[in-house]
Design an enzyme around this catalytic site. Structure first.
Site, PDB file in Angstrom:
ATOM      1  CE1 TYR A 142       2.067  20.048  11.401  1.00 23.88           C
ATOM      2  CE2 TYR A 142       3.848  19.593  11.999  1.00 23.88           C
ATOM      3  CZ  TYR A 142       3.020  20.297  11.513  1.00 23.88           C
ATOM      4  OH  TYR A 142       3.396  20.716  10.508  1.00 23.88           O
ATOM      5  CG  ASP A 180     -11.441  30.894   5.822  1.00 24.80           C
ATOM      6  OD1 ASP A 180     -11.132  31.205   6.933  1.00 24.80           O
ATOM      7  OD2 ASP A 180     -12.765  30.458   5.587  1.00 24.80           O
ATOM      8  CG  ASP A 185       3.875  24.418   8.997  1.00 25.79           C
ATOM      9  OD1 ASP A 185       4.559  24.545   8.590  1.00 25.79           O
ATOM     10  OD2 ASP A 185       3.318  22.753   8.336  1.00 25.79           O
ATOM     11  CG  ASP A 191       5.459  28.274   4.729  1.00 22.63           C
ATOM     12  OD1 ASP A 191       6.625  27.670   5.436  1.00 22.63           O
ATOM     13  OD2 ASP A 191       6.527  26.754   3.621  1.00 22.63           O
TER      14      ASP A 191
HETATM   15  C1  IPM Z   1       8.555  23.558   9.869  1.00 29.04           C
HETATM   16  C2  IPM Z   1       8.648  22.446   9.067  1.00 29.04           C
HETATM   17  C3  IPM Z   1       7.889  21.146  10.129  1.00 29.04           C
HETATM   18  C4  IPM Z   1       6.783  21.817  10.437  1.00 29.04           C
HETATM   19  C5  IPM Z   1       8.231  20.209   8.765  1.00 29.04           C
HETATM   20  C6  IPM Z   1       9.724  20.020   8.462  1.00 29.04           C
HETATM   21  C7  IPM Z   1       8.140  18.932   9.828  1.00 29.04           C
HETATM   22  O1  IPM Z   1       8.041  22.752   8.202  1.00 29.04           O
HETATM   23  O2  IPM Z   1       9.578  23.859  11.001  1.00 29.04           O
HETATM   24  O3  IPM Z   1       7.651  24.916   9.388  1.00 29.04           O
HETATM   25  O4  IPM Z   1       5.769  20.990   9.620  1.00 29.04           O
HETATM   26  O5  IPM Z   1       6.623  22.251  11.627  1.00 29.04           O
HETATM   27 MG    MG Z   2       6.940  24.547   7.743  1.00 29.02          MG
END
Ligand code: IPM
Ligand code: MG
Length: 357
Positions: free
Chosen positions: A141, A223, A247, A251
């Protein structure tokens, strides 16, 4: 006790979910005998509109002066065409970097009788409770060099994933310490079979293990980790990983709970903390009173625990959320036999449950 909190609602559903979370923040502070001073400032697209910058310097200064920051979400189609460095997301990355928030805690667990809300089988997720510890101010990042250049008549995009030993050690330490407060099992996630940066990551984490003899350390390739989170989430207690992998995996972990609308987060460094839902700005449902405010409300709980050192208030908020979920659901987690409610009503219900005790 007195605490100052900067509220940065941001874009899309950010303002509606933070509004509900602020109700809970105020109610819980009242119950805890905490005096709050709240201030609001724009970030992301809202700040681009107001000041031409996704994180105006005065907003960062306000954040630096506060004890904690509560953030909604940033981004939206309106700003999608802007160059990378001017986008709303840059505001979020800049506040994380500016506050030195290198450790991001993202707990994914089942609240009350929510197992049925997951797209995974109830028996797979019931009782799941895992914590993702994500490095937040390094890795690909932020790594240099980065950019898009022209090479042999065609464009080439490139980014750099880099971690030095100090960065790996300080996030791994948070991982081990977090595991110590939980079930003492730590999974370190990398791609050490392919990436040098991951090979170093694994070496540094392994070398630290003797400092935490009670913690069982396991390494997983990213993975495989993605697969294990979906296959057997209950086998994972605490997971520590870099920025990009964290990240993605957080999710995935969100789906254990049924909705990313349930996932809170705390971003911590040496000083103040920043608290935000893991979900984004969901522009498609913004302003419709459909958003689930619980991720932001639970982030307020994490603020009480990590910034105010009042863990009992976090427990209180968690209990209130579980109690409300027994009868009421927002659309994203709706199940048969439950009463559908909107964002504002959900916030009010949590406040009522808090006050009932
Ligand atoms: C998160 C989001 C952010 C990230 C984006 C919006 C920059 O996806 O907080 O997980 O990638 O960190
Ligand atoms: Mg995210």
């Amino acid at each position: 006790m007195k605490k100052s909190v900067l509220i940065t609602p941001g874009d899309g559903i950010g303002p509606e979910v933070t509004r509900e979370a602020v109700k809970v923040l105020n109610a819980c502070a009242r119950l805890a005998g905490l005096t709050l001073s709240l201030e609001e400032a724009p970030i992301g697209g809202a700040a681009i509109e107001a000041a031409g910058n996704p994180l105006p310097p005065e907003v960062l200064n306000k954040a630096l002066a506060a004890d904690a920051v509560l953030l909604g979400a940033v981004g939206g189609p309106r700003w999608d065409k802007l160059p990378m460095v001017q986008r709303p997301e840059k505001g979020l990355l800049a506040i994380r970097e500016g506050l030195g928030l290198f450790a991001n805690l993202r707990p994914a667990k089942i609240y009350g009788d929510m197992a049925g809300a997951s797209t995974l089988k109830p028996e797979v997720v019931d009782g799941a409770d895992l914590m993702v510890v994500r490095e937040l101010t390094g890795g690909i990042y932020f790594g240099q060099p980065r950019g898009i250049t022209e090479k042999d008549g065609r464009r080439e995009g490139f980014n750099t994933m880099r971690y030095n030993e100090t960065e790996i050690e300080r996030i791994a330490r948070v991982g081990f310490q977090t595991a110590m407060r939980r079930h003492k099992r730590l999974v370190s996630v990398d791609k050490a079979n392919v990436l040098e940066v991951s090979a170093l990551w694994r070496e540094v984490v392994t070398a630290m293990a003797p400092e935490f003899p009670e913690v069982t350390l396991e390494h997983m390739y990213v993975d495989n980790a993605a697969m294990q989170i979906i296959r057997a989430p209950k086998r994972i207690d605490t997971l520590v990983t870099g920025n990009l992998f964290g990240d993605i995996l957080s999710d995935a972990a969100a789906m254990i709970t049924g909705s990313i609308g349930m996932l809170p987060s705390a971003s911590l460094g040496e000083g103040r903390g920043l608290y935000e839902p893991v979900h984004g700005s969901a522009p498609d449902i913004a302003g419709l009173d459909l958003a689930n405010p619980l991720a932001t409300i639970l982030s307020v709980g994490m603020m009480f625990r990590y910034s105010f050192d009042l863990p009992a208030e976090d427990d209180r908020i968690n209990r209130a959320v579980s109690a409300v979920l027994a009868k009421h659901r927002t659309e994203d987690i709706m199940a048969s036999g439950k009463t559908p409610v909107g964002c504002a009503r959900m916030g009010d219900l949590v406040v009522e449950a808090l006050e009932r005790g």
